[in-house]
Design an enzyme around this catalytic site. Structure first.
Site, PDB file in Angstrom:
ATOM      1  N   ASP A 292       0.817  -1.205   0.000  1.00 14.40           N
ATOM      2  CA  ASP A 292       0.000   0.000   0.000  1.00 14.40           C
ATOM      3  C   ASP A 292       0.854   1.260   0.000  1.00 14.40           C
ATOM      4  O   ASP A 292       1.936   1.301   0.606  1.00 14.40           O
ATOM      5  CB  ASP A 292      -0.898  -0.016   1.247  1.00 14.40           C
ATOM      6  CG  ASP A 292      -1.836   1.162   1.326  1.00 14.40           C
ATOM      7  OD1 ASP A 292      -2.685   1.287   0.426  1.00 14.40           O
ATOM      8  OD2 ASP A 292      -1.709   1.971   2.272  1.00 14.40           O
ATOM      9  N   GLU A 345       0.915  -0.502  -5.138  1.00 12.77           N
ATOM     10  CA  GLU A 345      -0.025   0.590  -5.369  1.00 12.77           C
ATOM     11  C   GLU A 345       0.820   1.850  -5.462  1.00 12.77           C
ATOM     12  O   GLU A 345       1.225   2.430  -4.451  1.00 12.77           O
ATOM     13  CB  GLU A 345      -1.044   0.718  -4.236  1.00 12.77           C
ATOM     14  CG  GLU A 345      -2.107   1.756  -4.552  1.00 12.77           C
ATOM     15  CD  GLU A 345      -2.575   2.556  -3.342  1.00 12.77           C
ATOM     16  OE1 GLU A 345      -3.610   3.226  -3.458  1.00 12.77           O
ATOM     17  OE2 GLU A 345      -1.903   2.524  -2.297  1.00 12.77           O
TER      18      GLU A 345
END
Length: 629
Positions: A292, A345
């Site tokens: 993330d 990401e």
């Protein structure tokens, strides 16, 4: 041992001289005293001391503390302040909002996924179909018996039963690392080695992964090395100093999320995170991590104004320590666990995110294509009458589509914070909204890149995702919603069975435009190529509510083109405008090819055509069509 600190730090039950107890080890180099507090000593500091060593780790064996017991570390700082901290390497934690760690024995689980792991190691992930169903376990489905959540074992059975018929290859879990606040969805982690106790024990989570593997379903999980929360029981100011975080808030505090940023340049901190990543592969057999907020790690000035950040040693904005950490992360994981997926990401144009470290890249296997997501949703939100002026919003993607190994995400981030659900973002009346959503999914599954869809999208849920409630499952009783679910299953089946749709996901030779510039009709047409030149599919997309009859496109091969999928089919809730099973090619130059087909394009629809070029097959198809006529 490098990146395996979980084997000797934390709490490890053992028997010494016939006495059951637990060996504790915690890194706190600047503490004056460290002791374990637990029920055994009435949570009193100084009853069960740990001994310091030159490496800054405090260690000790405490008889009588056994698996299932809760504990914390009581630390006295250099200034004399006493802190109570959860164990950074704890394998389990109390159910939030309680914050103590739990002694856990991770041994003894009988795994049955050896065949799965062996096959995973042998696959070329770039040429394989990868279709991911993203799940938040706490709000996918909830019990009706008064409990707040199902446990990992129940969820395993229910998810497999639901996801397998839909054809997904993997489930991806929003962070199941322990976290104190439900509203963070797991992205503010306090337990980097502990599956959240909301859904059960460590062995229960092992069962979850093993059961998925036994039924042919991979398990990915979100992992958050970019920042951590400021909760007093957690990592921040751990031994009275900025141990895990940077002391200077210009590098150590994240203004967007009010969280702390890891000091990646500190060896022990980098090894803590590397050990965490490795731990989930080693102990829980997960098939990969979606990392993330990578962009926030790469740039020192991320979300900061002038004067709020510190340049690197060369005066630049790149976080050199974080970059090296990410490279080390991917080297360690890919070396030790062949075939796993490491997905970033990363929302900027940073080059080489999914390129090997030895070529200067960060080493991830895949990168989320946030540009594709933004351009695509922006286009689809437009009223079809205006789409002719924005043809390049979809065609532009192919300019950069193979600069990275991309995954195409329609994730949880697109259905929260007032953005509305995907179906609610679609323009037009009720019928047009569903037609737009069907063609959106058709486009996602037929354009190059691996696939990801957040739960609820497959049933066209009207409301935004709410982490405090389950999905609106009753919608599947209605034709249009069930039609979307059926379409997702058929798209997955087509994507997995036709190599033309997955073999070249990361290779420019797997794609070519037929026509991307018919803006007057808002029509796109392209070819996907498989492992052999004859193995191809022709895809055509009409993004207006007007059917296009006798529409001509040049095609690479002569023969009969079978219509293998039509998003306007009545089984999906469409108007059934199509090509009666297929069309024959005709001789003539068009779009650079020596033959063309003439088709009917359904309104707000996509068709997928597969050429049958063998003479016998063509004759059989022709005879069948003549008999039907």
């Amino acid at each position: 041992m490098y990146a395996q600190n979980y084997k000797h730090l934390g709490a490890h039950p053992e028997i010494r001289d016939g006495v059951l107890g637990t060996h504790f080890a915690v890194w706190a180099p600047n503490a004056r005293e460290v002791s374990v507090i637990a029920d055994l000593n009435f949570w009193s500091h100084g009853q069960n001391w740990l001994q310091s060593s030159d490496d800054g780790v405090w260690r000790g064996f405490i008889p009588g503390i056994k698996p299932g017991d809760i504990y914390k570390y009581s630390l006295k700082t250099a200034s004399g302040l006493r802190l109570e901290k959860s164990d950074p390497y704890a394998f389990a934690a109390e159910l939030p909002p309680r914050t103590a760690s739990v002694v856990s024995d991770l041994s003894g689980f009988r795994w049955n996924d050896e065949k799965w792991i062996r096959q995973r190691e042998m696959k070329n992930i770039y040429e394989q179909p990868i279709s991911v169903y993203e799940v938040h376990l706490g709000s996918w489905r909830r019990p009706t018996d008064g409990r707040r959540y199902f446990n990992y074992r129940e969820l395993a059975v229910q998810l497999v039963e639901y996801v397998k018929p839909l054809g997904f290859t993997h489930v991806q879990l929003l962070p199941v690392t322990e976290h104190p606040f439900d509203g963070s969805w797991g992205y503010q982690t306090t337990g980097y080695f502990a599956p959240t106790s909301r859904f059960g024990s460590p062995h229960d989570f092992m069962f979850f992964v093993d059961y998925c593997h036994e039924h042919g379903l991979g398990v990915l999980m979100d992992w958050v090395p970019a920042h951590f929360p400021t909760d007093t029981h957690s990592l921040g100011n751990f031994d009275g100093t900025a141990l895990y975080e940077h002391a200077d808030p210009r590098k150590g505090f994240h203004p967007d999320w009010g969280t702390l940023i890891f000091n990646y340049g500190r060896t022990e901190v980098a090894d803590f995170l590397l050990s965490s990543a490795r731990f989930w592969m080693d102990i829980y057999h997960v098939d990969g991590l979606r990392v993330d907020a990578v962009a926030s790690m790469l740039y020192l000035d991320y979300s900061r104004k002038a004067g709020e950040w510190m340049p690197n040693m060369f005066g630049g904005r790149e976080n050199l320590e974080a970059i090296q950490f990410l490279k080390d992360l991917n080297v360690v994981i890919h070396q030790d666990f062949p075939g796993v997926l490491m997905v970033a990401e990363e929302s900027t144009s940073w080059g080489g995110v999914s390129r090997p470290v030895y070529t200067g890249g960060l080493g991830f296997g895949f990168k989320w294509d946030m540009g594709w997501m933004n351009d695509t949703l922006r286009y689809f939100r437009r009223d079809p009458i205006y789409r002719r002026h924005h043809q390049n919003e979809l065609s532009f993607r192919m300019v950069y589509a193979f600069t990275e190994n991309f995954m195409l995400p329609l994730s949880h981030d697109e259905v929260v914070h007032g953005k509305r659900s995907l179906i609610s973002q679609m323009p037009g009346d009720h019928w047009q909204q569903f037609a737009n959503l069907r063609v959106l999914y058709g486009y996602q599954f037929t354009t190059p890149g691996k696939k990801l869809l957040f739960m609820g999208g497959e049933i066209a849920q009207w409301t935004e995702w709410n982490h405090d409630a389950q999905l609106d499952w009753e919608l599947t009783k209605f034709q249009f919603h069930h039609g979307i679910q059926k379409l997702i299953a058929d798209l997955n089946q087509l994507y997995r069975s036709e190599s033309a749709l997955h073999y070249g996901d990361c290779d420019a030779e797997g794609f070519s435009w037929i026509s991307a510039d018919d803006y007057q009709n808002s029509v796109y047409s392209w070819v996907r190529y498989g492992s052999h030149p004859e193995n191809l599919l022709v895809i055509m997309m009409n993004l207006t509510p007007i059917p296009r009859h006798n529409y001509k496109v040049g095609v690479p091969l002569a023969g009969f083109y079978k219509e293998v999928l039509n998003t306007d089919s009545s089984i999906y809730g469409g108007s059934n405008v199509g090509n009666s099973g297929g069309v024959y090619s005709e001789i003539g130059q068009l779009h650079g090819h020596g033959q063309f087909i003439q088709v009917t394009l359904p309104p707000l629809g996509m068709i997928v055509l597969k050429p049958i070029t063998r003479p016998v097959a063509v004759l059989e198809a022709k005879a069948g069509k003549e008999a039907k006529d």
